[in-house]
Design a protein around this motif. Structure first.
Motif, PDB file in Angstrom:
ATOM      1  N   ILE A   1      45.864  85.858  44.789  1.00 22.12           N
ATOM      2  CA  ILE A   1      45.955  86.298  46.188  1.00 22.12           C
ATOM      3  C   ILE A   1      46.554  85.205  47.085  1.00 22.12           C
ATOM      4  O   ILE A   1      47.420  85.508  47.911  1.00 22.12           O
ATOM      5  CB  ILE A   1      44.591  86.805  46.702  1.00 22.12           C
ATOM      6  CG1 ILE A   1      44.045  87.879  45.762  1.00 22.12           C
ATOM      7  CG2 ILE A   1      44.742  87.401  48.104  1.00 22.12           C
ATOM      8  CD1 ILE A   1      42.704  88.426  46.178  1.00 22.12           C
ATOM      9  N   PRO A   2      46.146  83.927  46.941  1.00 18.26           N
ATOM     10  CA  PRO A   2      46.798  82.913  47.784  1.00 18.26           C
ATOM     11  C   PRO A   2      48.308  82.857  47.558  1.00 18.26           C
ATOM     12  O   PRO A   2      49.072  82.691  48.514  1.00 18.26           O
ATOM     13  CB  PRO A   2      46.132  81.603  47.357  1.00 18.26           C
ATOM     14  CG  PRO A   2      44.853  82.000  46.752  1.00 18.26           C
ATOM     15  CD  PRO A   2      45.062  83.342  46.138  1.00 18.26           C
ATOM     16  N   GLY A   3      48.732  83.018  46.300  1.00 18.53           N
ATOM     17  CA  GLY A   3      50.177  83.035  46.026  1.00 18.53           C
ATOM     18  C   GLY A   3      50.850  84.172  46.766  1.00 18.53           C
ATOM     19  O   GLY A   3      51.890  84.003  47.405  1.00 18.53           O
ATOM     20  N   LEU A   4      50.206  85.355  46.710  1.00 18.29           N
ATOM     21  CA  LEU A   4      50.734  86.513  47.433  1.00 18.29           C
ATOM     22  C   LEU A   4      50.800  86.225  48.928  1.00 18.29           C
ATOM     23  O   LEU A   4      51.781  86.557  49.604  1.00 18.29           O
ATOM     24  CB  LEU A   4      49.812  87.719  47.203  1.00 18.29           C
ATOM     25  CG  LEU A   4      50.136  88.628  46.039  1.00 18.29           C
ATOM     26  CD1 LEU A   4      49.068  89.713  45.932  1.00 18.29           C
ATOM     27  CD2 LEU A   4      51.491  89.283  46.271  1.00 18.29           C
ATOM     28  N   ILE A   5      49.736  85.590  49.445  1.00 18.58           N
ATOM     29  CA  ILE A   5      49.691  85.333  50.895  1.00 18.58           C
ATOM     30  C   ILE A   5      50.825  84.392  51.289  1.00 18.58           C
ATOM     31  O   ILE A   5      51.518  84.610  52.286  1.00 18.58           O
ATOM     32  CB  ILE A   5      48.313  84.756  51.297  1.00 18.58           C
ATOM     33  CG1 ILE A   5      47.244  85.844  51.176  1.00 18.58           C
ATOM     34  CG2 ILE A   5      48.354  84.206  52.712  1.00 18.58           C
ATOM     35  CD1 ILE A   5      45.864  85.424  51.614  1.00 18.58           C
ATOM     36  N   ILE A   6      51.053  83.341  50.479  1.00 16.61           N
ATOM     37  CA  ILE A   6      52.122  82.389  50.814  1.00 16.61           C
ATOM     38  C   ILE A   6      53.472  83.117  50.825  1.00 16.61           C
ATOM     39  O   ILE A   6      54.269  82.963  51.759  1.00 16.61           O
ATOM     40  CB  ILE A   6      52.118  81.218  49.822  1.00 16.61           C
ATOM     41  CG1 ILE A   6      50.880  80.353  50.058  1.00 16.61           C
ATOM     42  CG2 ILE A   6      53.385  80.373  49.979  1.00 16.61           C
ATOM     43  CD1 ILE A   6      50.641  79.293  49.012  1.00 16.61           C
ATOM     44  N   ALA A   7      53.694  83.955  49.819  1.00 20.94           N
ATOM     45  CA  ALA A   7      54.959  84.683  49.774  1.00 20.94           C
ATOM     46  C   ALA A   7      55.091  85.618  50.975  1.00 20.94           C
ATOM     47  O   ALA A   7      56.138  85.681  51.633  1.00 20.94           O
ATOM     48  CB  ALA A   7      55.043  85.484  48.469  1.00 20.94           C
ATOM     49  N   LEU A   8      53.995  86.331  51.282  1.00 19.32           N
ATOM     50  CA  LEU A   8      54.052  87.306  52.379  1.00 19.32           C
ATOM     51  C   LEU A   8      54.180  86.635  53.737  1.00 19.32           C
ATOM     52  O   LEU A   8      54.851  87.153  54.634  1.00 19.32           O
ATOM     53  CB  LEU A   8      52.794  88.172  52.349  1.00 19.32           C
ATOM     54  CG  LEU A   8      52.813  89.275  51.309  1.00 19.32           C
ATOM     55  CD1 LEU A   8      51.409  89.793  51.059  1.00 19.32           C
ATOM     56  CD2 LEU A   8      53.695  90.418  51.787  1.00 19.32           C
ATOM     57  N   VAL A   9      53.525  85.467  53.899  1.00 14.19           N
ATOM     58  CA  VAL A   9      53.663  84.750  55.173  1.00 14.19           C
ATOM     59  C   VAL A   9      55.117  84.331  55.360  1.00 14.19           C
ATOM     60  O   VAL A   9      55.666  84.419  56.466  1.00 14.19           O
ATOM     61  CB  VAL A   9      52.710  83.533  55.216  1.00 14.19           C
ATOM     62  CG1 VAL A   9      53.091  82.592  56.345  1.00 14.19           C
ATOM     63  CG2 VAL A   9      51.278  83.994  55.412  1.00 14.19           C
TER      64      VAL A   9
END
Lengths: 483, 178
Positions: free
Chosen positions: A193-201
């Protein structure tokens, strides 16, 4: 010397150009507002969570056998471990709160409208990711609440038609909540999820740059697809200012206040838990989720049983789907909240509903008070001057654990109605029927009460009224003098 | 410049340029590699998606540990465990002995959302601490949100010991009776 070094560096990595196209991009002067600080605030919270999370991962042992012990070690042995745990916990609370404010502001200011649809949609995915972080984080605090929280999650999965059993297995990574379950949630919380968040941010910020920051909405100024982009460009040309340094002042102040707020809350309130160890044989527990899921927890108790599975499985996808298509449903027109009463009322309604449900979740009146029957005293005025039969009834009421669900004098469960004044509401016959057959939400006690016990219990309950009130009476029977 | 262009479009006899062949072949090769890479990764991550009923006979203890007409808490070590499960693999259940060799063994989990139900001897009820589900002594639903009665385990008596057939968390999709 320094200057030539800076120039050399700039020539190599094009810092000035990078700056001009990112932090220095032009924003409408009207965007320099206190309402526009929540986005950067949420990002700041995320960065803080990454930092404190990495610190915790240095010590935390992500195995079912050791996780709880390592949390206790963090609290009491590791220097400042308690403070890092508290910062991570309060950081998550702040992140959810500030993200919610950001979303409400974006919605009320019409910032999701044309041409910023994708910014809104990526934000919605970020919202889901953040809630995912909140849930998985609660599991990593591997205590009894986490254990039973997983049980609740698995039970919801088990209600999905056709593939329920597969989903339960997928979620738990096995037949029961055990070692692999925690490893699974650790991986989600720390990597996926943090990886997803970094990409989405990154996507979210890129869209902020390409579509521009929403201008402060003016009542009566409508968004039209044909003219909006040209109007916005004209606005930027006329009164655009670079975000850094002209519009970042309030963000900076808010960021500092935010960090200080998290530090202060962490210092004053400390870390959350862990509560008892994740040992399912310790059944004297009343599992409760963290505050972001309290409203859901309350909903589970209050939904009628026949609607529950349907609503659990159908309502969330519909609600999320509505969020996603919102910019296409109302992508143009009025932006100002002053001219959008439905939008303002919807926000108020949603906040009110979630707030009330969360409040109910904290008090959870539907849960029986498991110790009330042995622990709550009988108010003295209810036993003073009573006959032996009535006193015996008071004992029956206590010993048969009625007070786990019914309160007397404000003490006891609130599952059923308070019994103070019950004599004025139900006649003797109605009391007997209710006790023996149950009904409404009450189980039938016919098998568990001997007739003399019922007689005593009902005699006692008929005294439960104020001295000036008379007992309820059957309207079909001519008034007979009764005690 | 013109010379360069003609070089780039040097065609093979079949009419495909060398460059577009290399790109096409490269994409195809990578697609193949991606599929070969994805098979083990997806298979690994979603291996638990393949549901199988895992149940085994587990001994709960000597029969005389459970007095007649009483309901007692019993615990067992789940038969499907990893060495690093810790206490999570210790599973409790409620054993109700009617008389003789007649038993009812209930899962601890409320059928509503899985919270641990507690037995109250005097009122003869199981109460759930989460959302107020209530069950009668025989496990049938009494009131509150549960959609059905308590999950029961199959049991057998062997050499004076009580055995149950268990091994998975009971939910509506994976009831312990199955």
């Amino acid at each position: 010397m320094l200057r030539s070094l800076a120039l050399w560096l700039d020539q190599r990595v094009h810092l000035t150009r990078l700056f001009a196209s990112t932090a220095g991009h032009a924003v409408p002067a009207s965007a320099h507002s206190w309402f526009y600080v929540f986005g950067s605030g949420t990002l700041l919270c995320f960065v803080l969570q990454v930092v404190t999370g990495i610190c915790l991962a240095f010590v935390y042992a992500p195995t079912a056998h050791d996780a709880w012990t390592s949390l206790v070690y963090l609290n009491y042995q590791q220097p400042l471990g308690w403070y890092l745990r508290a910062m991570h916990y309060w950081g998550s609370n702040f992140m959810v709160a500030i993200m919610t404010l950001h979303m409400v502001q974006v919605f009320l200011f019409g910032a999701y409208k044309y041409p910023r649809e994708l910014t809104w949609i990526s934000g919605c995915v970020l919202l889901l990711c953040t809630l995912g972080m909140a849930f998985t984080g609660q599991i990593l605090r591997f205590d009894e609440d986490a254990y039973w929280g997983l049980g609740i999650g698995a039970s919801i999965m088990g209600r999905v038609p056709f593939m329920g059993s597969r989903l339960v297995y997928l979620m738990l990574a096995g037949p029961i909540i055990a070692a692999e379950t925690l490893s699974r949630f650790f991986t989600l919380h720390v990597f996926v999820i943090p990886g997803l968040i970094i990409a989405l941010v990154s996507v979210h910020l890129r869209l902020v740059l390409t579509a521009g920051i929403n201008e402060y909405p003016e009542p009566g100024k409508l968004v039209r697809k044909e003219t909006y982009v040209a109007e916005y460009e004209a606005l930027i040309k006329a009164q655009g200012v670079p975000f850094v340094p002209h519009a970042i002042g309030k963000d900076l102040i808010f960021s500092a206040v935010l960090i200080l707020g998290i530090l202060a809350c962490a210092a004053v309130c400390g870390p959350s838990g862990p509560s008892g160890p994740p040992d399912p044989t310790q059944i004297n527990t009343a599992p409760r989720p963290d505050f972001y899921f309290l409203s859901l927890f309350a909903l589970f108790a209050l939904l009628p049983a026949y609607l529950e599975t349907f609503l659990l499985l159908v309502a969330p996808p519909i609600a999320i789907g509505l969020l996603f298509v919102l910019p296409f449903l109302s992508g143009t027109g009025e932006k100002s909240p002053r001219r959008r009463p439905v939008a303002v009322l919807s926000v108020m309604l949603i906040v009110l509903v979630i707030g009330v449900l969360a409040y109910l979740g904290t008090s959870s009146p539907w849960s029986p008070q498991m110790e009330a029957w042995s622990g709550a005293p009988t108010p003295i005025e209810y036993v003073k001057g009573r006959t032996p039969l009535e006193l015996q009834g008071a004992l029956v009421l206590q010993n048969k654990q009625c007070r786990n669900c019914h309160s007397l004098g404000g003490e006891g469960g609130r599952r059923g109605p308070a019994l103070d004044g019950v004599a004025t509401r139900l006649t003797r016959d109605q009391l007997i029927r209710q006790v023996i057959q149950g009904g409404g939400n009450m189980p039938a006690y016919g098998k568990n009460l001997a007739p003399p016990e019922v007689t005593a219990l009902v005699a006692f309950m008929q005294t439960l009224r104020q001295p000036h009130e008379s007992v309820a009476r059957d309207a079909t029977v001519p008034s007979v003098q009764r005690r | 410049m013109a010379v360069h262009e003609s070089e780039q479009h040097q065609s093979t006899p079949s009419g495909i340029s060398r460059r577009s062949f290399l790109v096409g072949f490269g994409v195809a090769l990578n697609a193949l590699a991606a599929i070969l890479l994805a098979i083990p990764i997806v298979g690994y991550v979603f291996s638990s998606f393949r549901y199988k009923t895992v149940q085994e006979w587990i001994v709960l203890g000597p029969m005389d540990q459970f007095p007649e007409r009483q309901t007692r808490l019993a615990t067992y070590r789940n038969p499907f465990t990893s060495p690093w499960d810790g206490a999570t693999a210790d599973i409790p259940c409620w054993v109700r002995r009617l008389e003789g060799e007649q038993f009812q063994v209930f899962a601890i989990n409320c059928t509503h959302l899985g919270c641990p139900v507690r037995w109250f001897q005097a009122s003869g009820l199981f109460l759930c601490p989460c959302h107020g589900g209530v069950y009668y002594a025989d496990g049938s639903r009494a009131s509150g949100p549960p959609p059905r009665g308590l999950f029961t385990y199959e049991y057998k008596i062997q050499d004076g010991h009580l055995w149950v057939l268990g091994g998975q968390l009971p939910t509506l999709a994976t009831p312990s009776e199955a």
